[in-house]
Design an enzyme around this catalytic site. Sequence first.
Site, PDB file in Angstrom:
ATOM      1  N   CYS A  34       0.822  -1.217   0.000  1.00 21.91           N
ATOM      2  CA  CYS A  34       0.000   0.000   0.000  1.00 21.91           C
ATOM      3  C   CYS A  34       0.857   1.268   0.000  1.00 21.91           C
ATOM      4  O   CYS A  34       1.356   1.690   1.046  1.00 21.91           O
ATOM      5  CB  CYS A  34      -0.936  -0.001   1.208  1.00 21.91           C
ATOM      6  N   CYS A  38      -0.622   4.129   2.111  1.00 24.35           N
ATOM      7  CA  CYS A  38      -0.425   3.995   3.559  1.00 24.35           C
ATOM      8  C   CYS A  38       1.036   4.251   3.947  1.00 24.35           C
ATOM      9  O   CYS A  38       1.312   4.884   4.959  1.00 24.35           O
ATOM     10  CB  CYS A  38      -0.784   2.592   4.046  1.00 24.35           C
ATOM     11  N   ASP A  39       1.972   3.737   3.164  1.00 20.67           N
ATOM     12  CA  ASP A  39       3.364   3.675   3.617  1.00 20.67           C
ATOM     13  C   ASP A  39       4.345   4.545   2.820  1.00 20.67           C
ATOM     14  O   ASP A  39       5.502   4.672   3.210  1.00 20.67           O
ATOM     15  CB  ASP A  39       3.861   2.215   3.553  1.00 20.67           C
TER      16      ASP A  39
END
Length: 315
Positions: free
Chosen positions: A139, A142-143
């Site tokens: 992701c 997200c990261d």
Amino acid sequence: MSETESIIHDVIILGSGCAGLTAAIYTGRANLKPLVIEGTQPGGQLTTTSEVENFPGFPDGVDGFMLMDGLRKQATRFETTFASDLIESVDLSGSVKVLKSSTKTYQTKSLIVATGASPRLIGIPGEKEMFGGKGVTTCATCDGAFYRDMDVAVIGGGDSACEEALFLTRFCSKVYLVHRRDELRASKIMADRAVNHEKIEMVWNTVPTSIEGDETGNVKSIKTRNTQDNSEGEIPLKGVFIAIGHVPNSKAFEGSLNLDDQGYFIPESGSQVRTNIPGVYVAGDCADHFYRQAITAAGMGCQAAIEAERWLAEQ
Ligand code: NAP
């Protein structure tokens, strides 16, 4: 000990992505007071997407999280309730369908399964060991920000891989897009953007064979193999973003509902959403390996809701 809810719901919806929440809006408006059991990823895959450019009605695009938040608020407006739980086994043999999590048993007259799909992993050494905080992830939204000014790789050649790679150019110094063929599967607009981006370097005809860690256990490189001439290589980098497609979340239904060899629900002929059990419907990415779009998932959620509503009325 598993606690059994005393109420028998008219309809339970498993999953809170585009399909599940659209089904909730429709069954809610039909006064069926749906219960949505949200699973491990409330809001589904779109909550990890940056911008959705192709959902009708948003000429300037819409943030994936905002879109799902809007759907959730709309479902709540029509008396949808939500439970944060993960169904592990089901008994669909009786007129009341029984769904069990590790702590609770739910009962319902009709069921809409919209459990979506989860990212597929490659299955190479180092992938599981360094998954999460150590440099391997599925992701970018997200990261990605953790990899500011670093070199990273995205594995895959579809729309997701291109989208992830383009998103990562906001933070990273360089993004290797590693694809096993010499042509991207992604739509032309996404492929052109990725191939022409100055920070993205295409690594064609290549698969990763292992992910290597440094002495602290964090990613330091990927080892690769050229699919044309089998030559081996190594790319030093700090992050590996895997975007090679998804597997449907259908395990709890093995033996109850018809599944194909990849685990996708097989609908009854003549319908996209009816299953082999009356009163049980499927919608979205767990039942669609072809279109897999937010809007088609929403459409299937709508169909499943209308089917459930009519079936309940007939009973
Ligand atoms: P996908 O289209 O199935 O693409 C998966 C990619 O991973 C393919 O390029 C495939 O290679 C590669 N791959 C599969 N297994 C591999 C392995 N073991 N090792 C190395 N590479 C492997 O999946 P997706 O990109 O997640 O997209 C899913 C659906 O969502 C599609 O319908 C897509 O259009 C849609 N989507 C749309 C958008 C958008 O419109 N903005 C964004 C994201 C996703 P091959 O090409 O050689 O098979």
